[in-house]
Design an enzyme around this catalytic site. Structure first.
Site, mmCIF file in Angstrom:
data_model
loop_
_atom_site.group_PDB
_atom_site.id
_atom_site.type_symbol
_atom_site.label_atom_id
_atom_site.label_comp_id
_atom_site.label_asym_id
_atom_site.label_seq_id
_atom_site.Cartn_x
_atom_site.Cartn_y
_atom_site.Cartn_z
ATOM 1 N N GLU A 122 0.840 -1.187 0.000
ATOM 2 C CA GLU A 122 0.000 0.000 0.000
ATOM 3 C C GLU A 122 0.877 1.238 0.000
ATOM 4 O O GLU A 122 0.389 2.351 0.158
ATOM 5 C CB GLU A 122 -0.953 -0.016 1.188
ATOM 6 C CG GLU A 122 -0.316 0.099 2.545
ATOM 7 C CD GLU A 122 -1.364 0.122 3.651
ATOM 8 O OE1 GLU A 122 -1.676 -0.954 4.148
ATOM 9 O OE2 GLU A 122 -1.848 1.204 3.999
ATOM 10 N N CYS A 152 -3.744 -3.272 3.968
ATOM 11 C CA CYS A 152 -2.904 -4.383 4.451
ATOM 12 C C CYS A 152 -3.330 -5.732 3.878
ATOM 13 O O CYS A 152 -2.701 -6.749 4.155
ATOM 14 C CB CYS A 152 -2.931 -4.444 5.971
ATOM 15 S SG CYS A 152 -2.451 -2.897 6.732
ATOM 16 N N THR A 188 3.101 3.010 16.102
ATOM 17 C CA THR A 188 2.704 1.780 15.380
ATOM 18 C C THR A 188 3.250 1.796 13.949
ATOM 19 O O THR A 188 2.710 1.140 13.071
ATOM 20 C CB THR A 188 1.171 1.576 15.385
ATOM 21 O OG1 THR A 188 0.556 2.624 14.613
ATOM 22 C CG2 THR A 188 0.596 1.591 16.777
ATOM 23 N N HIS A 241 -3.376 -10.440 11.613
ATOM 24 C CA HIS A 241 -2.743 -9.205 11.145
ATOM 25 C C HIS A 241 -2.356 -8.410 12.404
ATOM 26 O O HIS A 241 -3.177 -8.241 13.305
ATOM 27 C CB HIS A 241 -3.727 -8.419 10.275
ATOM 28 C CG HIS A 241 -3.266 -7.029 9.983
ATOM 29 N ND1 HIS A 241 -2.079 -6.775 9.342
ATOM 30 C CD2 HIS A 241 -3.807 -5.819 10.280
ATOM 31 C CE1 HIS A 241 -1.913 -5.473 9.244
ATOM 32 N NE2 HIS A 241 -2.944 -4.866 9.809
HETATM 33 N N1 CAA Z 1 0.637 1.766 30.677
HETATM 34 C C1 CAA Z 1 0.077 0.657 30.111
HETATM 35 N N2 CAA Z 1 -0.937 0.732 29.230
HETATM 36 C C2 CAA Z 1 -1.396 1.941 28.893
HETATM 37 C C3 CAA Z 1 -0.881 3.139 29.439
HETATM 38 C C4 CAA Z 1 0.190 3.005 30.382
HETATM 39 N N3 CAA Z 1 0.751 4.076 30.938
HETATM 40 N N4 CAA Z 1 -1.544 4.175 28.917
HETATM 41 C C5 CAA Z 1 -2.456 3.675 28.065
HETATM 42 N N5 CAA Z 1 -2.371 2.320 28.056
HETATM 43 C C6 CAA Z 1 -3.151 1.374 27.248
HETATM 44 C C7 CAA Z 1 -4.610 1.768 27.086
HETATM 45 O O1 CAA Z 1 -5.393 1.342 28.182
HETATM 46 C C8 CAA Z 1 -4.951 1.055 25.781
HETATM 47 O O2 CAA Z 1 -5.179 -0.316 26.043
HETATM 48 P P1 CAA Z 1 -6.547 -1.013 25.516
HETATM 49 O O3 CAA Z 1 -6.561 -0.835 24.019
HETATM 50 O O4 CAA Z 1 -6.428 -2.412 25.955
HETATM 51 O O5 CAA Z 1 -7.676 -0.255 26.160
HETATM 52 C C9 CAA Z 1 -3.649 1.119 24.986
HETATM 53 O O6 CAA Z 1 -2.622 1.417 25.940
HETATM 54 C C10 CAA Z 1 -3.641 2.202 23.924
HETATM 55 O O7 CAA Z 1 -4.032 3.404 24.547
HETATM 56 P P2 CAA Z 1 -4.986 4.451 23.797
HETATM 57 O O8 CAA Z 1 -6.166 3.739 23.226
HETATM 58 O O9 CAA Z 1 -5.199 5.598 24.691
HETATM 59 O O10 CAA Z 1 -3.976 4.843 22.632
HETATM 60 P P3 CAA Z 1 -4.093 5.955 21.550
HETATM 61 O O11 CAA Z 1 -5.458 6.502 21.467
HETATM 62 O O12 CAA Z 1 -2.997 6.926 21.781
HETATM 63 O O13 CAA Z 1 -3.762 5.167 20.198
HETATM 64 C C11 CAA Z 1 -4.277 3.603 18.486
HETATM 65 C C12 CAA Z 1 -3.994 3.781 19.968
HETATM 66 C C13 CAA Z 1 -5.662 4.136 18.154
HETATM 67 C C14 CAA Z 1 -4.226 2.108 18.155
HETATM 68 C C15 CAA Z 1 -3.191 4.363 17.656
HETATM 69 O O14 CAA Z 1 -1.929 3.861 17.936
HETATM 70 C C16 CAA Z 1 -3.434 4.312 16.166
HETATM 71 O O15 CAA Z 1 -4.221 5.088 15.605
HETATM 72 N N6 CAA Z 1 -2.719 3.386 15.432
HETATM 73 C C17 CAA Z 1 -2.837 3.267 13.977
HETATM 74 C C18 CAA Z 1 -4.123 2.574 13.560
HETATM 75 C C19 CAA Z 1 -4.119 1.093 13.845
HETATM 76 O O16 CAA Z 1 -3.092 0.459 14.006
HETATM 77 N N7 CAA Z 1 -5.332 0.484 13.870
HETATM 78 C C20 CAA Z 1 -5.466 -0.930 14.077
HETATM 79 C C21 CAA Z 1 -6.676 -1.489 13.354
HETATM 80 S S1 CAA Z 1 -6.623 -1.028 11.608
HETATM 81 C C22 CAA Z 1 -5.472 -2.118 10.927
HETATM 82 O O17 CAA Z 1 -5.130 -3.112 11.509
HETATM 83 C C23 CAA Z 1 -4.879 -1.787 9.576
HETATM 84 C C24 CAA Z 1 -3.493 -1.271 9.792
HETATM 85 O O18 CAA Z 1 -2.539 -2.028 9.760
HETATM 86 C C25 CAA Z 1 -3.311 0.148 10.032
#
Ligand code: CAA
Length: 408
Positions: free
Chosen positions: A88, A120, A163, A245
């Site tokens: 991609e 992906c 990520t 994935h």
């Molecule tokens: N210690 C331990 N854990 C902690 C923590 C700390 N101090 N602070 C937060 N966490 C945990 C949270 O509880 C959360 O866990 P859960 O998901 O089990 O609830 C985890 O860490 C992540 O925290 P947030 O949800 O607050 O994180 P965020 O909002 O900053 O971002 C995300 C997370 C949305 C995945 C972001 O990284 C993102 O947008 N990533 C890109 C998109 C992605 O990968 N999507 C996946 C599905 S789509 C796909 O698979 C296609 C692809 O390849 C992109």
């Protein structure tokens, strides 16, 4: 199923990886971003992200993975009748990455080549097309090369930044495969039009609705798994491991809980099964990051790298998700020759040469990367000087914006 005489035994014969030279420790990125390191390490389940330098792109990663595949597996480019690159992060709107790969690997002129794009899912689209090409008889004894290659980029300081990742996974697909025989024709598919993750044509960095993308992934898993479970014989024999994935490790954990609860397990029992059924597949993804099309196959490589011997003859589930979205659940059986071959393949070998980058070095590379697509190639290189012994590198573009590669 493969036990039925009329269905050919087709699947993954060999696997090889390539990764960029540099990586960032996520504990250091967390410190630089003012985030507790535990959020990235345990909250997201990741340790490092591989970072591509300006002379590394999806073409060079693909070529380096495929060259390693041929060197380590004993296969020859002359055997390839179909080459598909899933990506991609292609380098041209028209010319496919596969054309560069075909040239740099000196694949036969009789080989069908094309690029597959669906976020992906492109690598899986390539793999399943290759399997069908062989099963239909069109291959006439030839093998297919499927390469998944990507550079995952999100904006600096965004939630997606930890990520990121980069790398390529090359798969040799043929009859009587040594690693994994796939259940030909037995896949569960799910598709839906969603805007969870996208990259407009003029963007190098992906845009994402992060939390929504997680929900889309889980919905797609449910749909694909449900379709797979309805297939005749699909659930007759248990899946002892499942590779998902892996955009980040925690996503595989969430996916596994969701799937095993669909099977009727309680949340507690589903979570307990994660350690045996999924964790061994997450070592390489946690050290490389998201490689988009290659992430599922990096998980499979990780699993076979550590457990090929004990998994001989056992069934493995595979789940592929591509945003936008399309997902597929399918399964395969590990072959008894896999353990010996995995020793020869040295799957994690490319990681041994990698070097740690500071966050400042990573940010500098990112700035250089932003202009790499229009960087002029040195004139002599544009005239075609190559040293075929080394790694493939991207040199820049010539006066007519043609990308120039060499072995250096
Ligand atoms: N210690 C331990 N854990 C902690 C923590 C700390 N101090 N602070 C937060 N966490 C945990 C949270 O509880 C959360 O866990 P859960 O998901 O089990 O609830 C985890 O860490 C992540 O925290 P947030 O949800 O607050 O994180 P965020 O909002 O900053 O971002 C995300 C997370 C949305 C995945 C972001 O990284 C993102 O947008 N990533 C890109 C998109 C992605 O990968 N999507 C996946 C599905 S789509 C796909 O698979 C296609 C692809 O390849 C992109």
């Amino acid at each position: 199923m493969n036990s039925c005489k009329s269905v050919p035994d087709v699947g993954i014969d060999a696997i090889a990886l390539s990764v960029p030279r540099g990586y960032v420790e996520l504990s250091e990125l967390a410190e630089a971003r003012g985030v507790p390191p535990s959020k990235y390490l345990s909250g997201l389940g990741m340790r490092r992200m591989a970072i591509a330098a300006p002379d590394e792109d999806p073409v060079t990663l693909a070529v380096n993975a495929a060259r390693r595949l041929f060197e380590r597996s004993g296969a020859s480019p002359a055997e390839i009748g179909l080459c598909i690159v899933g990506t991609e992060t292609a380098v041209d709107h028209s010319k496919p990455v596969t054309a560069f790969v075909h040239g740099l690997l000196d694949l036969p002129s009789t080989c069908r080549i094309f690029e597959a794009k669906h976020a992906c899912f492109g690598g899986t689209a390539g793999l399943l097309s290759a399997v069908d090409w062989i099963a239909s008889g069109s291959a006439r004894g030839r093998a297919a090369l499927v390469v998944c290659t990507d550079i995952a980029r999100y904006p600096l300081r965004s939630a997606g930044e930890p990520t990121q990742g980069a790398g390529a996974v090359a798969l040799l697909v043929r009859e009587k495969p040594r690693l994994l025989s796939l259940d030909v024709g037995q896949t569960g598919t799910f598709a839906r039009d969603v805007h969870d993750f996208w990259r407009p044509l003029h963007h190098k960095e992906a845009l994402v609705d992060g939390h929504y993308s997680v929900q889309c992934y889980l919905d797609a898993l449910e749909g694909a798994y449900d379709a797979w479970r309805r297939l005749d014989g699909a659930t007759d024999e248990p899946l002892v491991r499942t590779c998902y994935h892996v955009p980040y490790g925690k996503m595989a954990r969430k996916a596994h809980r969701h799937r095993r609860m669909i099977d009727g397990l309680t949340e507690e029992v589903a979570d307990a099964s994660f350690v045996v059924e999924v964790e061994p597949s997450l070592d390489l993804p946690s050290r490389i990051g998201n490689v988009y099309t290659g992430s599922l196959y990096l998980a499979l490589a990780s699993l076979l790298n550590t457990q090929a011997r004990e998994l001989a003859g056992r069934r493995i589930g595979l789940f592929s998700y591509g945003s936008g979205c399309c997902a597929e659940f399918f399964a395969g059986r590990t072959n008894p020759e896999a353990a010996e071959l995995v020793t020869r393949l040295q799957i994690d070998g490319p990681l041994r040469d990698c070097q740690r980058l500071t966050v400042a070095e990573y940010e500098r590379l990112r700035a250089e990367d932003a202009v790499a697509d229009s960087r002029p190639a040195p004139t002599r290189a544009a005239e075609g000087t190559v040293n075929e012994g080394g790694r493939a590198v991207y040199l820049g573009v010539d006066s007519n914006e043609r990308r120039v590669y060499a072995y250096a």
